[in-house]
Design a protein around this motif. Structure first.
Motif, PDB file in Angstrom:
ATOM      1  N   ALA A  21      47.821  48.729  55.571  1.00 50.12           N
ATOM      2  CA  ALA A  21      47.426  47.491  56.256  1.00 50.12           C
ATOM      3  C   ALA A  21      48.419  46.370  55.980  1.00 50.12           C
ATOM      4  O   ALA A  21      48.783  45.614  56.892  1.00 50.12           O
ATOM      5  N   ALA A  22      48.875  46.256  54.739  1.00 50.74           N
ATOM      6  CA  ALA A  22      49.875  45.233  54.406  1.00 50.74           C
ATOM      7  C   ALA A  22      51.182  45.503  55.142  1.00 50.74           C
ATOM      8  O   ALA A  22      51.853  44.557  55.601  1.00 50.74           O
ATOM      9  N   VAL A  97      57.327  36.444  53.874  1.00 49.34           N
ATOM     10  CA  VAL A  97      56.332  37.356  54.446  1.00 49.34           C
ATOM     11  C   VAL A  97      56.019  38.465  53.444  1.00 49.34           C
ATOM     12  O   VAL A  97      54.862  38.805  53.210  1.00 49.34           O
ATOM     13  N   LEU A  98      57.073  39.012  52.845  1.00 47.73           N
ATOM     14  CA  LEU A  98      56.882  40.075  51.841  1.00 47.73           C
ATOM     15  C   LEU A  98      56.114  39.544  50.634  1.00 47.73           C
ATOM     16  O   LEU A  98      55.231  40.231  50.104  1.00 47.73           O
ATOM     17  N   ALA A  99      56.424  38.334  50.211  1.00 45.00           N
ATOM     18  CA  ALA A  99      55.716  37.736  49.071  1.00 45.00           C
ATOM     19  C   ALA A  99      54.247  37.509  49.406  1.00 45.00           C
ATOM     20  O   ALA A  99      53.362  37.799  48.594  1.00 45.00           O
ATOM     21  N   ALA A 100      53.977  37.010  50.604  1.00 41.36           N
ATOM     22  CA  ALA A 100      52.585  36.768  51.015  1.00 41.36           C
ATOM     23  C   ALA A 100      51.808  38.080  51.049  1.00 41.36           C
ATOM     24  O   ALA A 100      50.678  38.165  50.539  1.00 41.36           O
ATOM     25  N   ALA A 101      52.408  39.111  51.632  1.00 44.94           N
ATOM     26  CA  ALA A 101      51.744  40.417  51.690  1.00 44.94           C
ATOM     27  C   ALA A 101      51.529  40.970  50.285  1.00 44.94           C
ATOM     28  O   ALA A 101      50.477  41.543  49.995  1.00 44.94           O
ATOM     29  N   GLY A 102      52.506  40.780  49.413  1.00 41.98           N
ATOM     30  CA  GLY A 102      52.391  41.274  48.045  1.00 41.98           C
ATOM     31  C   GLY A 102      51.287  40.593  47.259  1.00 41.98           C
ATOM     32  O   GLY A 102      50.506  41.249  46.562  1.00 41.98           O
ATOM     33  N   ALA A 104      48.598  39.063  48.489  1.00 43.06           N
ATOM     34  CA  ALA A 104      47.308  39.467  49.055  1.00 43.06           C
ATOM     35  C   ALA A 104      46.976  40.916  48.691  1.00 43.06           C
ATOM     36  O   ALA A 104      45.817  41.249  48.415  1.00 43.06           O
ATOM     37  N   PHE A 105      47.978  41.782  48.660  1.00 41.89           N
ATOM     38  CA  PHE A 105      47.780  43.187  48.304  1.00 41.89           C
ATOM     39  C   PHE A 105      47.288  43.321  46.864  1.00 41.89           C
ATOM     40  O   PHE A 105      46.284  43.988  46.597  1.00 41.89           O
ATOM     41  N   VAL A 106      47.990  42.683  45.944  1.00 45.35           N
ATOM     42  CA  VAL A 106      47.603  42.772  44.519  1.00 45.35           C
ATOM     43  C   VAL A 106      46.214  42.179  44.308  1.00 45.35           C
ATOM     44  O   VAL A 106      45.375  42.767  43.605  1.00 45.35           O
ATOM     45  N   ALA A 107      45.958  41.036  44.918  1.00 45.38           N
ATOM     46  CA  ALA A 107      44.637  40.404  44.762  1.00 45.38           C
ATOM     47  C   ALA A 107      43.537  41.298  45.322  1.00 45.38           C
ATOM     48  O   ALA A 107      42.494  41.479  44.690  1.00 45.38           O
ATOM     49  N   PHE A 108      43.770  41.895  46.486  1.00 43.53           N
ATOM     50  CA  PHE A 108      42.741  42.764  47.064  1.00 43.53           C
ATOM     51  C   PHE A 108      42.492  43.983  46.197  1.00 43.53           C
ATOM     52  O   PHE A 108      41.341  44.352  45.945  1.00 43.53           O
ATOM     53  N   ARG A 109      43.545  44.634  45.747  1.00 41.71           N
ATOM     54  CA  ARG A 109      43.348  45.831  44.922  1.00 41.71           C
ATOM     55  C   ARG A 109      42.579  45.472  43.650  1.00 41.71           C
ATOM     56  O   ARG A 109      41.698  46.213  43.219  1.00 41.71           O
ATOM     57  N   LEU A 110      42.903  44.337  43.049  1.00 43.55           N
ATOM     58  CA  LEU A 110      42.211  43.907  41.835  1.00 43.55           C
ATOM     59  C   LEU A 110      40.718  43.709  42.103  1.00 43.55           C
ATOM     60  O   LEU A 110      39.865  44.249  41.376  1.00 43.55           O
ATOM     61  N   PHE A 111      40.386  42.967  43.152  1.00 40.28           N
ATOM     62  CA  PHE A 111      38.979  42.717  43.462  1.00 40.28           C
ATOM     63  C   PHE A 111      38.264  43.986  43.939  1.00 40.28           C
ATOM     64  O   PHE A 111      37.073  44.162  43.672  1.00 40.28           O
ATOM     65  N   ASP A 112      38.981  44.863  44.626  1.00 45.42           N
ATOM     66  CA  ASP A 112      38.366  46.105  45.082  1.00 45.42           C
ATOM     67  C   ASP A 112      38.008  47.003  43.892  1.00 45.42           C
ATOM     68  O   ASP A 112      36.986  47.682  43.902  1.00 45.42           O
ATOM     69  N   ILE A 113      38.825  46.986  42.875  1.00 39.68           N
ATOM     70  CA  ILE A 113      38.568  47.797  41.679  1.00 39.68           C
ATOM     71  C   ILE A 113      37.494  47.160  40.799  1.00 39.68           C
ATOM     72  O   ILE A 113      36.578  47.830  40.333  1.00 39.68           O
ATOM     73  N   LEU A 114      37.591  45.843  40.581  1.00 37.31           N
ATOM     74  CA  LEU A 114      36.646  45.163  39.686  1.00 37.31           C
ATOM     75  C   LEU A 114      35.259  44.964  40.303  1.00 37.31           C
ATOM     76  O   LEU A 114      34.270  44.895  39.579  1.00 37.31           O
ATOM     77  N   LYS A 115      35.205  44.828  41.622  1.00 41.64           N
ATOM     78  CA  LYS A 115      33.954  44.635  42.361  1.00 41.64           C
ATOM     79  C   LYS A 115      33.073  43.522  41.785  1.00 41.64           C
ATOM     80  O   LYS A 115      31.957  43.768  41.327  1.00 41.64           O
ATOM     81  N   PRO A 116      33.560  42.275  41.815  1.00 44.77           N
ATOM     82  CA  PRO A 116      32.731  41.163  41.324  1.00 44.77           C
ATOM     83  C   PRO A 116      31.533  40.941  42.244  1.00 44.77           C
ATOM     84  O   PRO A 116      31.558  41.340  43.410  1.00 44.77           O
ATOM     85  N   LEU A 148      45.296  30.091  47.609  1.00 45.37           N
ATOM     86  CA  LEU A 148      45.596  29.187  46.490  1.00 45.37           C
ATOM     87  C   LEU A 148      47.008  29.399  45.969  1.00 45.37           C
ATOM     88  O   LEU A 148      47.771  28.442  45.778  1.00 45.37           O
ATOM     89  N   VAL A 149      47.364  30.647  45.709  1.00 42.47           N
ATOM     90  CA  VAL A 149      48.691  30.951  45.154  1.00 42.47           C
ATOM     91  C   VAL A 149      49.789  30.551  46.124  1.00 42.47           C
ATOM     92  O   VAL A 149      50.776  29.915  45.736  1.00 42.47           O
ATOM     93  N   LEU A 150      49.636  30.911  47.391  1.00 47.00           N
ATOM     94  CA  LEU A 150      50.709  30.698  48.359  1.00 47.00           C
ATOM     95  C   LEU A 150      50.804  29.256  48.863  1.00 47.00           C
ATOM     96  O   LEU A 150      51.881  28.793  49.228  1.00 47.00           O
TER      97      LEU A 150
END
Length: 156
Positions: A21-22, A97-102, A104-116, A148-150
């Motif tokens: 998707a990224a 563009v690559l930084a933005a995708a990166g 969002a990718f890292v943040a999504f994987r983190l939240f998908d794994i942690l499932k807050p 926030l980051v970007l």
């Protein structure tokens, strides 16, 4: 349901799906000359299509693969990652563009794994909704972090 075949890739199919998707986001953003509405609209369309597939075919996937939220079913990660990318700024250079995708990718994987909360609880929903909704929550959280980051982070 298997997210363009990413559900069959070795290791971590959810990560492969998120990367897919990224990658679509990066390709559209760069091909359109960093047209933000183009990239964002494509991600919204991807999120809607993947969500529909997941919600509609989730019960079938669970029966076919013999378990709740089967790892081969990655349409949910495609949808969640797409949500994480909607509205992220594309910047003025291709590497932005690559930084933005990166981010969002890292943040999504983190939240998908942690499932807050409430993501973990949403997994209890039946069929495709239980497969999908935790990833949509992860995508929303990831989008907030990426914004926030970007937008507020250091300018390069």
């Amino acid at each position: 349901m298997t997210g363009a075949g990413t559900g069959y890739l070795p290791g971590a199919p959810g990560t492969w799906a998120s990367a897919g998707a990224a990658g679509v986001f990066v390709a559209i953003a760069l091909a359109s000359g960093r047209c933000e509405p183009c990239a964002w609209g494509a991600m919204l369309a991807l999120a809607v299509a993947a969500s529909g597939a997941c919600a509609g075919l989730g019960a079938f996937a669970e029966a076919a693969f013999g378990r709740k939220d089967p790892r081969q079913c990655t349409a949910d990660e495609w949808a969640g990652q797409a949500i994480a990318l909607v509205g992220v700024p594309l910047g003025t250079a291709a590497w932005h563009v690559l930084a933005a995708a990166g981010v969002a990718f890292v943040a999504f994987r983190l939240f998908d794994i942690l499932k807050p909360p409430p993501a973990r609880r949403l997994e209890r929903l039946r069929g495709g909704w239980g497969i999908l909704c935790d990833d949509l929550v992860a995508g929303i959280y990831a989008n907030a972090v990426a914004q926030l980051v970007l937008r507020l982070g250091p300018r390069i």
